[in-house]
Design a protein around this motif. Sequence first.
Motif, PDB file in Angstrom:
ATOM      1  N   ASN A 228       0.828  -1.211   0.000  1.00 59.89           N
ATOM      2  CA  ASN A 228       0.000   0.000   0.000  1.00 59.89           C
ATOM      3  C   ASN A 228       0.860   1.259   0.000  1.00 59.89           C
ATOM      4  OD1 ASN A 228      -2.248  -1.612   0.050  1.00 59.89           O
ATOM      5  ND2 ASN A 228      -2.718  -1.267   2.185  1.00 59.89           N
ATOM      6  N   ALA A 229       1.932   1.259   0.807  1.00 66.24           N
ATOM      7  CA  ALA A 229       2.823   2.418   0.850  1.00 66.24           C
ATOM      8  C   ALA A 229       3.498   2.620  -0.500  1.00 66.24           C
ATOM      9  CB  ALA A 229       3.871   2.246   1.950  1.00 66.24           C
ATOM     10  N   PHE A 230       3.928   1.528  -1.108  1.00 61.77           N
ATOM     11  CA  PHE A 230       4.566   1.617  -2.418  1.00 61.77           C
ATOM     12  C   PHE A 230       3.599   2.154  -3.472  1.00 61.77           C
ATOM     13  CE2 PHE A 230       5.498  -0.350  -6.538  1.00 61.77           C
ATOM     14  CZ  PHE A 230       6.772   0.154  -6.756  1.00 61.77           C
ATOM     15  N   LEU A 231       2.391   1.640  -3.468  1.00 66.85           N
ATOM     16  CA  LEU A 231       1.398   2.091  -4.443  1.00 66.85           C
ATOM     17  C   LEU A 231       1.029   3.559  -4.239  1.00 66.85           C
ATOM     18  CD1 LEU A 231      -0.975  -1.001  -4.597  1.00 66.85           C
ATOM     19  CD2 LEU A 231       0.633  -0.223  -6.344  1.00 66.85           C
ATOM     20  N   CYS A 232       0.804   3.947  -3.000  1.00 66.76           N
ATOM     21  CA  CYS A 232       0.419   5.322  -2.696  1.00 66.76           C
ATOM     22  C   CYS A 232       1.531   6.299  -3.079  1.00 66.76           C
ATOM     23  CB  CYS A 232       0.082   5.443  -1.211  1.00 66.76           C
ATOM     24  SG  CYS A 232      -0.477   7.076  -0.748  1.00 66.76           S
ATOM     25  N   GLY A 233       2.737   6.037  -2.625  1.00 69.18           N
ATOM     26  CA  GLY A 233       3.867   6.894  -2.967  1.00 69.18           C
ATOM     27  C   GLY A 233       4.143   6.895  -4.460  1.00 69.18           C
ATOM     28  N   GLY A 234       4.000   5.729  -5.088  1.00 69.41           N
ATOM     29  CA  GLY A 234       4.216   5.633  -6.523  1.00 69.41           C
ATOM     30  C   GLY A 234       3.219   6.446  -7.325  1.00 69.41           C
ATOM     31  N   VAL A 235       1.966   6.415  -6.915  1.00 70.82           N
ATOM     32  CA  VAL A 235       0.949   7.203  -7.613  1.00 70.82           C
ATOM     33  C   VAL A 235       1.218   8.694  -7.441  1.00 70.82           C
ATOM     34  CG1 VAL A 235      -1.496   7.832  -7.577  1.00 70.82           C
ATOM     35  CG2 VAL A 235      -0.844   5.432  -7.599  1.00 70.82           C
TER      36      VAL A 235
ATOM     37  N   CYS B 122       4.105  10.129  -6.948  1.00 71.23           N
ATOM     38  CA  CYS B 122       5.272  10.456  -7.764  1.00 71.23           C
ATOM     39  C   CYS B 122       4.930  10.440  -9.252  1.00 71.23           C
ATOM     40  CB  CYS B 122       6.409   9.478  -7.480  1.00 71.23           C
ATOM     41  SG  CYS B 122       7.134   9.688  -5.854  1.00 71.23           S
ATOM     42  N   ALA B 123       4.097   9.492  -9.663  1.00 70.21           N
ATOM     43  CA  ALA B 123       3.698   9.426 -11.072  1.00 70.21           C
ATOM     44  C   ALA B 123       2.913  10.674 -11.479  1.00 70.21           C
ATOM     45  CB  ALA B 123       2.874   8.164 -11.325  1.00 70.21           C
ATOM     46  N   ILE B 124       2.065  11.157 -10.593  1.00 70.00           N
ATOM     47  CA  ILE B 124       1.323  12.393 -10.882  1.00 70.00           C
ATOM     48  C   ILE B 124       2.304  13.554 -11.046  1.00 70.00           C
ATOM     49  CG2 ILE B 124      -0.278  14.093  -9.924  1.00 70.00           C
ATOM     50  CD1 ILE B 124      -1.726  11.683  -8.582  1.00 70.00           C
ATOM     51  N   GLY B 125       3.275  13.649 -10.164  1.00 67.04           N
ATOM     52  CA  GLY B 125       4.283  14.701 -10.272  1.00 67.04           C
ATOM     53  C   GLY B 125       5.076  14.590 -11.569  1.00 67.04           C
ATOM     54  N   GLN B 126       5.462  13.385 -11.939  1.00 74.24           N
ATOM     55  CA  GLN B 126       6.210  13.193 -13.183  1.00 74.24           C
ATOM     56  C   GLN B 126       5.358  13.545 -14.397  1.00 74.24           C
ATOM     57  OE1 GLN B 126       9.566  12.311 -13.244  1.00 74.24           O
ATOM     58  NE2 GLN B 126       9.325  13.061 -15.336  1.00 74.24           N
ATOM     59  N   PHE B 127       4.092  13.200 -14.355  1.00 72.22           N
ATOM     60  CA  PHE B 127       3.166  13.560 -15.431  1.00 72.22           C
ATOM     61  C   PHE B 127       3.080  15.078 -15.569  1.00 72.22           C
ATOM     62  CE2 PHE B 127      -1.060  14.777 -16.895  1.00 72.22           C
ATOM     63  CZ  PHE B 127      -1.118  14.097 -18.112  1.00 72.22           C
ATOM     64  N   LEU B 128       2.974  15.770 -14.450  1.00 76.01           N
ATOM     65  CA  LEU B 128       2.900  17.232 -14.480  1.00 76.01           C
ATOM     66  C   LEU B 128       4.187  17.849 -15.030  1.00 76.01           C
ATOM     67  CD1 LEU B 128       1.098  17.895 -11.077  1.00 76.01           C
ATOM     68  CD2 LEU B 128       0.133  18.148 -13.380  1.00 76.01           C
ATOM     69  N   ILE B 129       5.330  17.271 -14.700  1.00 76.07           N
ATOM     70  CA  ILE B 129       6.602  17.772 -15.226  1.00 76.07           C
ATOM     71  C   ILE B 129       6.681  17.560 -16.734  1.00 76.07           C
ATOM     72  CG2 ILE B 129       9.102  17.340 -15.275  1.00 76.07           C
ATOM     73  CD1 ILE B 129       8.917  16.824 -12.240  1.00 76.07           C
ATOM     74  N   ASP B 130       6.267  16.370 -17.184  1.00 78.69           N
ATOM     75  CA  ASP B 130       6.384  16.026 -18.600  1.00 78.69           C
ATOM     76  C   ASP B 130       5.357  16.715 -19.486  1.00 78.69           C
ATOM     77  OD1 ASP B 130       8.486  14.366 -17.975  1.00 78.69           O
ATOM     78  OD2 ASP B 130       7.278  12.532 -18.001  1.00 78.69           O
ATOM     79  N   ARG B 131       4.146  16.899 -19.000  1.00 78.73           N
ATOM     80  CA  ARG B 131       3.042  17.332 -19.860  1.00 78.73           C
ATOM     81  C   ARG B 131       2.566  18.763 -19.667  1.00 78.73           C
ATOM     82  NH1 ARG B 131       2.609  13.307 -23.692  1.00 78.73           N
ATOM     83  NH2 ARG B 131       2.966  11.347 -22.622  1.00 78.73           N
TER      84      ARG B 131
ATOM     85  N   VAL C 239       5.349  10.610   3.652  1.00 80.86           N
ATOM     86  CA  VAL C 239       6.709  11.000   3.311  1.00 80.86           C
ATOM     87  C   VAL C 239       6.775  12.043   2.185  1.00 80.86           C
ATOM     88  CG1 VAL C 239       8.920  10.150   2.402  1.00 80.86           C
ATOM     89  CG2 VAL C 239       7.759   8.915   4.220  1.00 80.86           C
ATOM     90  N   PRO C 240       5.977  11.930   1.120  1.00 77.02           N
ATOM     91  CA  PRO C 240       6.055  12.964   0.068  1.00 77.02           C
ATOM     92  C   PRO C 240       5.618  14.334   0.575  1.00 77.02           C
ATOM     93  CG  PRO C 240       4.903  11.015  -0.729  1.00 77.02           C
ATOM     94  CD  PRO C 240       5.069  10.855   0.752  1.00 77.02           C
ATOM     95  N   LEU C 241       5.748  15.336  -0.258  1.00 80.89           N
ATOM     96  CA  LEU C 241       5.430  16.705   0.144  1.00 80.89           C
ATOM     97  C   LEU C 241       3.964  16.891   0.505  1.00 80.89           C
ATOM     98  CD1 LEU C 241       7.689  18.835  -2.162  1.00 80.89           C
ATOM     99  CD2 LEU C 241       7.782  18.633   0.301  1.00 80.89           C
ATOM    100  N   THR C 242       3.086  16.089  -0.041  1.00 81.42           N
ATOM    101  CA  THR C 242       1.694  16.182   0.379  1.00 81.42           C
ATOM    102  C   THR C 242       1.577  15.828   1.853  1.00 81.42           C
ATOM    103  OG1 THR C 242       1.384  13.952  -0.493  1.00 81.42           O
ATOM    104  CG2 THR C 242       0.608  15.767  -1.862  1.00 81.42           C
TER     105      THR C 242
END
Length: 118
Positions: free
Chosen positions: A5-12, A14-23, A61-64
């Motif tokens: 659950n921690a991996f999935l939550c943190g991964g999502v 981070c993926a949102i942040g990466q999407f925002l950086i890329d797009r 752990v993330p900025l949120t």
Amino acid sequence: MDYLNAFLCGGVLCAIGQFLIDRTQLTPARILTGYVVAGVLLQAVGVYQYLVDWGGAGATVPLTGFGYSLAKGVAKAVAEKGPLGILTGGLTATSGGIAAAVVFSVLAAIFFKPKEKR
């Protein structure tokens, strides 16, 4: 299951942040600031606590999670001290993390010498 659950939550997150950086044209600094504000707002409306209960460290752990801690600290301080808690609660709740960031930054600056980019 907690690790997954921690991996999935943190991964999502981070993926949102990466999407925002890329797009988008948003700078990383604006995205990071947006994450903190999103954590505060989601905690203020009572949604982020459910994410923390499910995702554990993946949500804190993330900025949120920093924004979540700020909002939670303010709510606790307002309940204990009244309106003065608005000014002191967030800093009190996050002072340990802020102090650690400052100490480790100073240590990194002492032990590692930056080089100019070429």
